[in-house]
Design an enzyme around this catalytic site. Sequence first.
Site, mmCIF file in Angstrom:
data_model
loop_
_atom_site.group_PDB
_atom_site.id
_atom_site.type_symbol
_atom_site.label_atom_id
_atom_site.label_comp_id
_atom_site.label_asym_id
_atom_site.label_seq_id
_atom_site.Cartn_x
_atom_site.Cartn_y
_atom_site.Cartn_z
ATOM 1 N N TRP A 91 -42.642 16.279 112.318
ATOM 2 C CA TRP A 91 -43.968 16.900 112.365
ATOM 3 C C TRP A 91 -43.962 18.234 111.617
ATOM 4 O O TRP A 91 -44.947 18.610 110.984
ATOM 5 C CB TRP A 91 -44.393 17.141 113.822
ATOM 6 C CG TRP A 91 -45.644 17.968 113.897
ATOM 7 C CD1 TRP A 91 -46.939 17.543 113.802
ATOM 8 C CD2 TRP A 91 -45.710 19.393 114.046
ATOM 9 N NE1 TRP A 91 -47.800 18.597 113.877
ATOM 10 C CE2 TRP A 91 -47.081 19.743 114.023
ATOM 11 C CE3 TRP A 91 -44.760 20.401 114.188
ATOM 12 C CZ2 TRP A 91 -47.512 21.062 114.151
ATOM 13 C CZ3 TRP A 91 -45.186 21.713 114.311
ATOM 14 C CH2 TRP A 91 -46.554 22.030 114.288
ATOM 15 N N HIS A 92 -42.841 18.948 111.695
ATOM 16 C CA HIS A 92 -42.804 20.274 111.084
ATOM 17 C C HIS A 92 -42.902 20.220 109.563
ATOM 18 O O HIS A 92 -43.267 21.219 108.927
ATOM 19 C CB HIS A 92 -41.527 21.009 111.489
ATOM 20 C CG HIS A 92 -41.589 21.576 112.864
ATOM 21 N ND1 HIS A 92 -41.382 20.819 113.993
ATOM 22 C CD2 HIS A 92 -41.856 22.831 113.313
ATOM 23 C CE1 HIS A 92 -41.509 21.583 115.073
ATOM 24 N NE2 HIS A 92 -41.800 22.805 114.688
ATOM 25 N N GLY A 93 -42.566 19.101 108.969
ATOM 26 C CA GLY A 93 -42.674 19.032 107.525
ATOM 27 C C GLY A 93 -42.229 17.690 106.997
ATOM 28 O O GLY A 93 -41.348 17.042 107.568
#
Length: 487
Positions: free
Chosen positions: A329-331
């Site tokens: 989700w962070h990247g």
Amino acid sequence: MNFSDFGFWWVLLLFSIPYFSVRYVAKSLNLWKGSFDAVGLAAMSLLLFVNASRSSFAIFICEIIFNYLMVWWMLRQQGWKAKAIATTVVVIDIAILAYFKYLNFFVEDVLGVLVPGLAANWQGKSIPGMGSIPPGLSFYTFQMVAFVVDSYTSRKKRTIGALDYINFVSFFPQVVAGPIERRADFFPQIESFRFKFTFENFETGLRWLSLGLFMKFVLADNISPYIKLDQPDNPWLVWFFAFLFTLQIYFDFGGYSFIAVGLAKFVGVNLTINFLAPYTSQSINEFWRRWHVTLSTWFRDYVFLPLMGKNKTWAPFYLFLTFTLSGFWHGAAWNFVFWGAYHGLLLLIIRYAGRPFYKFIGQQRLLMPQFISWALTFGSVILGCLFFMETNTPRLFAKLQTILNPWSYSLSNLGEAMSFFSGNEAIALGFTLVLATTVLLMEHIGVWQKRECEYDLLLSPWVSRALLALTVLLAANTPSPFIYFEF
């Protein structure tokens, strides 16, 4: 919202002066209705969003209308129909997020590995919406998804007002980078929203705002220029820059979150505290209870628990999968997948080996067991930040190879690391690190003394005013972008 952009503060000021002037006069003439406050809040939030990004605003409005109408329809249905509507909304919301955030990654880094030439051909194409992630898309998508699920599972299928829903999703202090608020905590405040400009709200808001501004503009932004990614051969420097990034990301995101809390307090709204002094943790379990609280609980409630269901046999696998997804989700890059998997693996190690290990450590009174636990946890977090900060996968593996090689910890490499910065640079960085250490130490004291809030000392009247004065004096000349805006 980008609090480091002067445009945000100008638009806020230019809207607030005429709006609250009219409100004051109308109230004195008994012509002001309470519901006008909700209208003003929505106008303020949407205007600030337009100012931040017009193209993103168009996507945002479409999602608000779609989600509201579907939830409105879902609340009038029963059984499988309501479930089908809720599922449809969640799938479409996640699909929109995946399109903007992950399409390039899947085509270039996943399919491109299997199909020669695909990545090069894809990069030459002009696809609408590709190239940058709309600001806030991840955060407000998660908040919308949570609202749909919570509304579906709610025992009381009460209808919701369109204006209340707009304010719930678009509340300007937190729409872009959280905290990710939940219906049960936040919606009641929005439903009864009125601007509450009391002295207590102003004082409390100013303290949180001062802490957030100091963390972001003095600590995070003054540490940022010293972090160099192109040093894969010296283990001392690899560890040092990972340590600096560990501080930067905390003060950057903590700063944003506390500014958001402060601005919300000014208008009488209580936001969730997203950080509970995570660097005081003595285990990775505790760290994830303190770091980015609303995201951790979101993944627990809407990913881990539904995956596991009532059968706990596969709970360790689902825990690992959830943290890997959290990293993703962070990247849209492999390093974030590795980072999530790394933390999932640490939690599994703690689950199966933690109890005997901490029992052994607890018996070593002379070795200060609490300090050892904290040092191991903080060291694990720093190593994790190496995965997080390095988006270049080959260079990430080179750095891991360097720090795992005991022969690379030579005195010559240590000497190179000690002389890496010039005298003035070393003094400036050292001074910033002293300030950062002081802030972290005050958090530690707050936790050790079991105060009502981990930030009690930093939020005391004189300390907060000192932080505000230091921000004016020591703020970085060139603010760096908020790290979580990239996600």
